[in-house]
Design a protein around this motif. Structure first.
Motif, PDB file in Angstrom:
ATOM      1  N   GLU A   1       0.836  -1.213   0.000  1.00 49.77           N
ATOM      2  CA  GLU A   1       0.000   0.000   0.000  1.00 49.77           C
ATOM      3  C   GLU A   1       0.864   1.254   0.000  1.00 49.77           C
ATOM      4  O   GLU A   1       0.485   2.286  -0.542  1.00 49.77           O
TER       5      GLU A   1
ATOM      6  N   ASP B   1      -0.255  -4.997   3.142  1.00 53.72           N
ATOM      7  CA  ASP B   1      -0.638  -3.740   3.777  1.00 53.72           C
ATOM      8  C   ASP B   1       0.133  -3.747   5.089  1.00 53.72           C
ATOM      9  O   ASP B   1      -0.253  -4.443   6.025  1.00 53.72           O
TER      10      ASP B   1
ATOM     11  N   ASP C   1      -2.406  -1.859   8.819  1.00 53.19           N
ATOM     12  CA  ASP C   1      -3.798  -1.579   8.454  1.00 53.19           C
ATOM     13  C   ASP C   1      -4.492  -0.955   9.664  1.00 53.19           C
ATOM     14  O   ASP C   1      -4.388  -1.457  10.781  1.00 53.19           O
ATOM     15  N   GLY C   2      -5.210   0.145   9.389  1.00 49.79           N
ATOM     16  CA  GLY C   2      -5.890   0.819  10.500  1.00 49.79           C
ATOM     17  C   GLY C   2      -4.942   1.782  11.197  1.00 49.79           C
ATOM     18  O   GLY C   2      -4.999   1.984  12.401  1.00 49.79           O
TER      19      GLY C   2
ATOM     20  N   ARG D   1      -8.350  -1.561  -0.769  1.00 49.26           N
ATOM     21  CA  ARG D   1      -7.579  -1.931  -1.936  1.00 49.26           C
ATOM     22  C   ARG D   1      -7.648  -3.440  -2.159  1.00 49.26           C
ATOM     23  O   ARG D   1      -7.544  -4.245  -1.214  1.00 49.26           O
TER      24      ARG D   1
ATOM     25  N   GLU E   1      -5.724  -5.894   0.491  1.00 48.36           N
ATOM     26  CA  GLU E   1      -6.713  -5.829   1.583  1.00 48.36           C
ATOM     27  C   GLU E   1      -7.886  -6.773   1.280  1.00 48.36           C
ATOM     28  O   GLU E   1      -8.063  -7.787   1.962  1.00 48.36           O
TER      29      GLU E   1
HETATM   30 MN    MN Z   1      -5.453  -1.159   5.296  1.00 52.01          MN
END
Ligand code: MN
Ligand code: AHG
Ligand code: MN
Ligand code: MN
Length: 335
Positions: free
Chosen positions: A99, A121, A124-125, A276, A280
């Protein structure tokens, strides 16, 4: 599974992968080695996160904007580079697509044919980092097809069925690694005193229905009428409860564990949704199907979507098959 009598019987991740493939074929060895590298990356990231606020370089932003148009957090870059460094030594991976990187990162000594590509990723978050709430990493492993001598990695633009492994790490009260190589979904918990991920749950199966719906209702004004119809339905019927953490991995893990549905539909600003595909929604769709659930864009099986670009986004409806079907029924009604 029969209770383990002695903790020396604990099943480590690398042993579990080899067991899954019941063979010590070249691919089994490769996957076991790849998963061991993922586990090393997870340990390094988990350790760093546990020091947030105590050392520099964990909290806060870098001041740059990534290819997604997002403000990049220091942990996004740290985690991105951890995956690169642990796979450099592996010899197995030629390319890493993430990402946080506009183009894939090539490991020249392992290229052109490094057999495998890691799509990930790294964090994430990341909006949860500075408030000490759950975050994750998501990964997907694909075989490299062709030489990719021009560095365009077109062979990555294929549907989710081409994944040979997928999973995530959930940095929560404990650090968990959940993975599948196509033989079910299995979860491991990091034992920091051992520095090992130990098997905690084999063959996770999502219930056919669950009470949870997980969506950012702040986007209600931006949704298609069909999604609004679904939300009005769950608002008016008993038996539903809303849970949304702002980090996909944690919300997904809750649905996988307890049933229900997670949605990130298209919006006015992002008609294809925010999430994505290659690192993801496709890896999570792979896992959810392996766990007996479903993943959809709303009109198409998520695993069938063929991306036109590396960072392509898709709407996501994922979880228990009955709950995904209910959302799709509102979409079909208005089609
Ligand atoms: Mn993510
Ligand atoms: P990332 O931190 O990797 O950019 O992903 C964030 C994603 C996902 O984790 C989460 O489900 C979603 O963004 C939340 O988006 P909203 O804040 O728009 O609800
Ligand atoms: Mn991001
Ligand atoms: Mn991210």
């Amino acid at each position: 599974a029969q209770e383990r009598t002695l903790d020396r019987d604990c099943t480590t991740l690398s042993r579990h992968v080899l067991q899954q493939l019941q063979s010590f074929s070249a691919e089994a060895q490769d996957l076991s080695a790849l998963m061991t590298r993922i586990a090393l990356a997870a340990k390094l990231i988990s350790r760093r996160l546990s020091r947030a606020g105590l050392v520099e370089g964990v909290l806060g932003v870098t001041g740059t904007v990534n290819v997604q148009g997002e403000s990049v957090k220091k942990m996004d870059i740290y985690a991105n580079d951890v995956f690169i460094s642990v796979f450099k030594q592996s010899g197995l991976v030629c390319r890493l697509a993430s990402e946080e990187m506009e183009k894939p990162y090539y490991i020249p000594e392992n290229c052109p044919i490094g057999r495998y590509t890691l799509l990930y990723d790294p964090i994430d978050g990341s909006s949860n980092i500075d408030i000490n709430l759950n975050i994750g990493s998501i990964f997907s492993i694909r075989k490299q097809e062709g030489d990719d001598l021009n560095g365009e990695a077109e062979d990555l633009l294929q549907n989710g069925q081409k994944q040979i492994a997928a999973g995530y790490i959930l940095y929560g009260p404990s650090t968990m690694l959940v993975y599948s190589i196509g033989t079910g979904v299995h979860s491991f918990t990091l034992d920091p005193s051992l520095g090992e991920f130990i098997l905690s749950k084999e063959n996770m199966q999502v219930p056919d229905h669950g009470p949870i719906y997980s969506v950012n209702e702040g986007n209600f004004w931006q949704w298609d009428e069909s999604i609004r119809d679904y939300i009005r339905y769950v608002h008016r019927h008993e038996g539903y409860t809303a849970r949304y953490s702002g980090a996909l991995v944690g919300d997904f893990h809750r649905i996988l564990s307890q049933g229900g549905v997670f949605l990130y539909p298209g919006t006015l600003k992002k008609p294809e949704g925010k999430l994505r595909l290659l690192y993801e929604t496709a890896p999570l769709a792979f896992l959810m199907e392996q766990a007996g659930g479903r993943a959809s864009t709303g009109t198409q099986n998520l695993m069938e979507v063929v991306p036109k670009a590396l960072h392509q986004r898709t709407p996501l409806i994922i979880g228990s098959k009955e709950d995904v079907a209910l959302v799709e029924s509102f979409i079909q009604e208005r089609a």
